[in-house]
Design a protein around this motif. Structure first.
Motif, PDB file in Angstrom:
ATOM      1  N   SER A 106      32.631 -65.792   4.348  1.00  0.00           N
ATOM      2  CA  SER A 106      31.658 -65.802   3.250  1.00  0.00           C
ATOM      3  C   SER A 106      30.964 -67.152   3.162  1.00  0.00           C
ATOM      4  O   SER A 106      31.520 -68.169   3.544  1.00  0.00           O
ATOM      5  CB  SER A 106      32.366 -65.544   1.934  1.00  0.00           C
ATOM      6  N   LEU A 119      29.363 -68.424  -2.570  1.00  0.00           N
ATOM      7  CA  LEU A 119      29.876 -67.206  -3.182  1.00  0.00           C
ATOM      8  C   LEU A 119      31.089 -67.456  -4.073  1.00  0.00           C
ATOM      9  O   LEU A 119      31.067 -67.087  -5.257  1.00  0.00           O
ATOM     10  CB  LEU A 119      30.175 -66.166  -2.096  1.00  0.00           C
ATOM     11  N   THR A 121      30.044 -69.712  -7.112  1.00  0.00           N
ATOM     12  CA  THR A 121      29.284 -68.996  -8.128  1.00  0.00           C
ATOM     13  C   THR A 121      30.177 -68.058  -8.925  1.00  0.00           C
ATOM     14  O   THR A 121      30.028 -67.932 -10.144  1.00  0.00           O
ATOM     15  CB  THR A 121      28.138 -68.201  -7.472  1.00  0.00           C
ATOM     16  N   ALA A 122      31.120 -67.404  -8.243  1.00  0.00           N
ATOM     17  CA  ALA A 122      32.017 -66.483  -8.939  1.00  0.00           C
ATOM     18  C   ALA A 122      32.903 -67.229  -9.938  1.00  0.00           C
ATOM     19  O   ALA A 122      33.080 -66.772 -11.076  1.00  0.00           O
ATOM     20  CB  ALA A 122      32.872 -65.735  -7.922  1.00  0.00           C
ATOM     21  N   LEU A 152      31.204 -60.427  -7.291  1.00  0.00           N
ATOM     22  CA  LEU A 152      31.041 -61.431  -6.238  1.00  0.00           C
ATOM     23  C   LEU A 152      32.341 -61.666  -5.476  1.00  0.00           C
ATOM     24  O   LEU A 152      32.339 -61.822  -4.255  1.00  0.00           O
ATOM     25  CB  LEU A 152      30.541 -62.739  -6.822  1.00  0.00           C
ATOM     26  N   LYS A 207      33.233 -59.373  -2.623  1.00  0.00           N
ATOM     27  CA  LYS A 207      32.520 -59.593  -1.358  1.00  0.00           C
ATOM     28  C   LYS A 207      33.065 -60.777  -0.563  1.00  0.00           C
ATOM     29  O   LYS A 207      32.620 -61.045   0.533  1.00  0.00           O
ATOM     30  CB  LYS A 207      31.032 -59.861  -1.632  1.00  0.00           C
ATOM     31  N   TRP A 208      34.029 -61.486  -1.139  1.00  0.00           N
ATOM     32  CA  TRP A 208      34.541 -62.710  -0.526  1.00  0.00           C
ATOM     33  C   TRP A 208      35.476 -62.386   0.624  1.00  0.00           C
ATOM     34  O   TRP A 208      36.352 -61.541   0.520  1.00  0.00           O
ATOM     35  CB  TRP A 208      35.254 -63.516  -1.605  1.00  0.00           C
TER      36      TRP A 208
END
Length: 93
Positions: free
Chosen positions: A30, A34, A37-38, A88, A91-92
């Motif tokens: 990733s 990401l 931000t999460a 988010l 998606k990591w």
């Protein structure tokens, strides 16, 4: 009495058309932004709800008057930020 011979089985390998084909894009790590931000969204959502709880009865400052005016929509903002962080983080890699 003689011992029987042990038969060795061959290791099963599935046919090539049944094996999953992985692409290089699915194995990439990733981007750095990401998880950052999460975590920021998670902290922002929790902080928003804590500030709303602590200032619910005390709206002396004009900056906090906005929190009192939108009422229980503060929960939607706080939980929305936390749900965004969860999306988010899913998606990591």
């Amino acid at each position: 009495m003689p011992k029987s011979h042990v038969r060795k089985k061959k290791v099963y390998t599935p046919p090539a058309e049944l094996q999953p084909q992985s692409t290089a894009a699915s194995k990439r790590p990733s981007p750095v932004w990401l998880p950052a931000t999460a975590v920021a969204l998670l902290v922002l959502g929790i902080a928003w709800m804590v500030v709303f709880y602590l200032t619910q009865g005390f709206v002396d400052t004009p900056a906090l008057l906005f929190l009192a005016n939108i009422g229980y929509w503060n929960f939607a903002i706080g939980f929305g930020a936390m749900i965004g962080a969860l999306i988010l983080l899913s998606k990591w890699r």
